[in-house]
Design a protein around this motif. Structure first.
Motif, PDB file in Angstrom:
ATOM      1  N   PHE A  80      -4.507  -1.336 -10.410  1.00  0.00           N
ATOM      2  CA  PHE A  80      -4.888  -0.258  -9.500  1.00  0.00           C
ATOM      3  C   PHE A  80      -6.422  -0.264  -9.443  1.00  0.00           C
ATOM      4  CE2 PHE A  80      -1.011   2.807  -9.922  1.00  0.00           C
ATOM      5  CZ  PHE A  80      -0.163   1.757  -9.627  1.00  0.00           C
ATOM      6  N   PRO A  81      -7.006  -0.989  -8.522  1.00  0.00           N
ATOM      7  CA  PRO A  81      -8.459  -1.231  -8.578  1.00  0.00           C
ATOM      8  C   PRO A  81      -9.318   0.028  -8.447  1.00  0.00           C
ATOM      9  CG  PRO A  81      -7.518  -2.000  -6.508  1.00  0.00           C
ATOM     10  CD  PRO A  81      -6.378  -1.682  -7.403  1.00  0.00           C
ATOM     11  N   TYR A  82      -8.818   1.053  -7.746  1.00  0.00           N
ATOM     12  CA  TYR A  82      -9.623   2.261  -7.571  1.00  0.00           C
ATOM     13  C   TYR A  82      -9.433   3.260  -8.701  1.00  0.00           C
ATOM     14  CZ  TYR A  82      -9.544   0.314  -2.864  1.00  0.00           C
ATOM     15  OH  TYR A  82      -9.626  -0.532  -1.781  1.00  0.00           O
TER      16      TYR A  82
ATOM     17  N   VAL B  54      14.186   4.704   4.573  1.00  0.00           N
ATOM     18  CA  VAL B  54      13.152   4.418   3.578  1.00  0.00           C
ATOM     19  C   VAL B  54      11.787   4.564   4.233  1.00  0.00           C
ATOM     20  CG1 VAL B  54      12.190   2.654   2.030  1.00  0.00           C
ATOM     21  CG2 VAL B  54      14.668   2.798   2.362  1.00  0.00           C
ATOM     22  N   ALA B  55      10.808   5.077   3.477  1.00  0.00           N
ATOM     23  CA  ALA B  55       9.439   5.182   3.989  1.00  0.00           C
ATOM     24  C   ALA B  55       8.460   5.090   2.822  1.00  0.00           C
ATOM     25  CB  ALA B  55       9.237   6.500   4.734  1.00  0.00           C
ATOM     26  N   HIS B  56       7.274   4.534   3.086  1.00  0.00           N
ATOM     27  CA  HIS B  56       6.224   4.508   2.059  1.00  0.00           C
ATOM     28  C   HIS B  56       4.872   4.381   2.748  1.00  0.00           C
ATOM     29  CE1 HIS B  56       6.059   0.067   2.475  1.00  0.00           C
ATOM     30  NE2 HIS B  56       7.377   0.130   2.501  1.00  0.00           N
TER      31      HIS B  56
ATOM     32  N   SER C 130      -4.640   7.614  -5.439  1.00  0.00           N
ATOM     33  CA  SER C 130      -5.939   7.831  -4.791  1.00  0.00           C
ATOM     34  C   SER C 130      -5.915   7.419  -3.327  1.00  0.00           C
ATOM     35  CB  SER C 130      -7.036   7.060  -5.528  1.00  0.00           C
ATOM     36  OG  SER C 130      -6.722   5.678  -5.594  1.00  0.00           O
ATOM     37  N   CYS C 131      -4.899   6.684  -2.907  1.00  0.00           N
ATOM     38  CA  CYS C 131      -4.766   6.273  -1.504  1.00  0.00           C
ATOM     39  C   CYS C 131      -3.717   7.090  -0.757  1.00  0.00           C
ATOM     40  CB  CYS C 131      -4.410   4.793  -1.425  1.00  0.00           C
ATOM     41  SG  CYS C 131      -5.709   3.698  -2.036  1.00  0.00           S
TER      42      CYS C 131
ATOM     43  N   LEU D 146       4.766   8.881  -6.188  1.00  0.00           N
ATOM     44  CA  LEU D 146       5.089   9.477  -4.880  1.00  0.00           C
ATOM     45  C   LEU D 146       4.897   8.452  -3.769  1.00  0.00           C
ATOM     46  CD1 LEU D 146       3.433  12.997  -5.350  1.00  0.00           C
ATOM     47  CD2 LEU D 146       5.886  12.459  -5.465  1.00  0.00           C
ATOM     48  N   SER D 147       5.073   7.171  -4.097  1.00  0.00           N
ATOM     49  CA  SER D 147       4.726   6.081  -3.191  1.00  0.00           C
ATOM     50  C   SER D 147       5.831   5.752  -2.198  1.00  0.00           C
ATOM     51  CB  SER D 147       4.399   4.828  -4.007  1.00  0.00           C
ATOM     52  OG  SER D 147       3.457   5.099  -5.013  1.00  0.00           O
TER      53      SER D 147
END
Length: 389
Positions: free
Chosen positions: A136-138, A245-247, A253-254, A377-378
C-alpha cells in the motif's frame, strides 16, 4: 436480442449447503475442513461428488487454491474460478456461476471456502509475506495496524459527520451476540453488553477488541445448479434472484468518501436484477468485520438514509425480536470469521429460507439479502435470495 440482465433472474438455485470446523477445528488443515464442508454440502443436495463439474473458491494464503483444492477432492472440473476480491468473493461467485451454468459450461457448481487460523494453518501468519507482494504505497510508510486502522478511519469519519455514537457502534456487537446465543454453532455465546464492548481493550480508536471480528477456524460450501435441475432436490431450493459486484479502491486512503461504500452500486444493481427492494427482505446477512460495517451497509443498501445507520440499529432493532433480523447466526463478530466471512452469510441465509435454524429461526422468512465485503471497504457484492423463483 436476449435480455441477459433479466433472463438470469432466478436462473440458478442453491440446493445444498454445509459448514465444518467452525470455531476451533482441532488442528485440521484448511484443505481438510474445506473437504468436509464440500462433501456435506453435496450430500445435502442429494448429489454425488462425481456429479460436480464446477468449482469456485478463493483463499488468502494460496495463489493456486482452486487447483490445490480440486486435487485434494480428486475433482476434474469442467469449469473453475478463483476470483479473489477478499471477503466479498463468494457472494460475487454467484454472478459468475449463473453465467457459467446459463452458458452450458457446467451443471453443478460447488462454491467453497475454508481456513484454520486458530488451528495453526494460519491466515494471519501469511500477512507479512502478502504485504510485501501487495504493498500500500500511500499508507505503508505510516505503519498502520490494518485492517482495524482503515475501518477505524471510516468509523471516526461517520461519527464526526453524522453524530454516530460509540454506544451505537457497540449495539451492533451486542445484537450479533444475542443472535449467537441462539446458535449452537457460534464460537462466542457468553453475554455481552454495550459497556462490555466500550470498556474492552482498545485496538484502534474508536474500536475495542469487541468491535472487531473473531479469529476462528471454519469452512463452508454451497452447491449451485440451474433452476430447472433444482425442481426435485432433497432440500427446498433457494433461488438466486439477483447478484452484483462493485469496487472503487484498494487502499482506504483512496476511498472517495469514507462514509459511502460501493455497496451503494452493488445493492442497487442486485435489487434491480432481482426486481425487488430492501423493504421486501425478511432477513439480512451483512459482512460485519467491524461494527461500523453493518451501519454503512444498511445505509448504502437502502435500508435507511445515509447518516441514519447508527440510530437505525439502536434499541435492538437488528437483534432477535427486532424489526429487521440482521446476521442471525451471530455474524463475524460472534459466530465465525476465518479470514473471510461471506460464505457463512450465504449458508445462514439458505438455512433461514429453508426454516432450519431452530431457536433463531425468523418466522416465515421467504427472502434474504446477503452482502459481502472485501479488503478495506474495497470490494462489495450483493445478492438477493428467495424461496420462490
Amino acid at each position: 436480442m436476449i435480455d441477459w440482465e433479466h433472463s438470469m433472474r432466478g436462473s440458478i438455485a442453491i440446493v445444498g449447503s454445509a459448514t465444518a470446523g467452525i470455531g476451533d477445528a482441532g488442528g485440521q488443515t484448511d484443505l481438510e475442513i474445506s473437504s468436509r464442508a464440500i462433501h456435506a454440502a453435496v450430500a445435502d443436495a442429494g448429489l454425488e461428488m462425481s456429479e460436480i463439474d464446477g468449482l469456485m473458491t478463493a483463499s488468502l494464503s494460496s495463489s493456486m487454491w482452486v487447483v490445490k483444492l480440486a486435487e485434494y477432492l480428486d475433482l476434474r472440473p469442467a469449469f473453475s474460478d478463483s476470483t479473489q476480491i477478499g471477503g466479498a468473493s463468494f457472494v460475487g461467485h454467484l454472478l459468475t456461476a449463473a453465467a457459467a451454468i446459463r452458458a452450458g459450461l457446467c451443471r453443478n457448481i460447488v462454491i467453497a471456502y475454508g481456513a484454520t487460523p486458530r488451528g495453526g494453518n494460519s491466515v494471519s501468519a501469511t500477512s507479512p509475506a502478502r504485504a510485501k507482494l501487495d504493498p500500500f504505497p500511500y499508507e505503508d510508510p505510516f505503519q498502520p495496524f490494518n485492517p482495524p486502522t482503515s475501518y477505524a478511519l471510516a468509523a471516526m469519519r461517520h461519527m464526526h459527520e453524522y453524530g454516530t455514537t460509540r454506544a451505537q457502534l457497540a449495539e451492533v456487537a451486542v445484537s450479533a451476540r444475542r443472535w449467537a446465543q441462539l446458535n449452537p454453532e457460534a464460537f462466542r455465546r457468553e453475554p455481552l453488553t454495550i459497556d462490555d464492548v466500550v470498556g474492552a481493550k482498545m485496538v484502534s480508536s474508536p474500536f475495542t477488541v469487541r468491535d472487531c471480528c473473531l479469529v476462528t477456524d471454519g469452512a463452508g460450501a454451497i452447491v449451485v445448479t440451474s433452476s430447472g435441475r433444482a425442481a426435485d432436490p432433497r432440500r427446498p431450493p433457494v433461488y438466486v434472484l439477483g447478484t452484483a459486484v462493485a469496487h472503487h479502491h484498494r487502499q482506504i486512503s483512496c476511498m472517495p468518501d469514507l462514509t459511502v461504500t460501493a455497496a451503494r452500486e452493488s445493492g442497487a444493481l442486485a435489487f434491480r436484477r432481482a426486481r425487488s427492494a430492501p423493504t421486501e427482505m425478511d432477513v439480512v446477512q451483512l459482512y460485519d468485520a467491524f461494527t461500523i460495517n453493518p451501519i454503512l451497509f444498511l445505509e448504502d443498501l437502502g435500508f435507511c438514509p445515509k447518516g441514519e445507520g447508527g440510530r437505525f440499529v439502536q434499541d435492538g432493532r437488528i437483534a432477535p425480536g427486532g424489526e429487521l433480523p440482521v446476521n442471525t447466526n451471530g455474524g463475524g463478530l460472534s459466530c465465525v470469521h476465518p479470514g473471510m466471512y461471506s460464505m457463512f452469510a450465504l449458508v445462514e441465509a439458505v438455512r433461514q429460507l429453508r426454516g432450519e435454524c431452530g431457536e433463531r429461526q425468523v418466522p416465515g422468512a421467504a427472502t434474504a439479502l446477503v452482502h459481502g465485503n472485501g479488503g478495506v471497504l474495497s470490494a462489495q457484492a450483493t445478492t438477493v435470495l428467495s424461496r420462490e423463483r
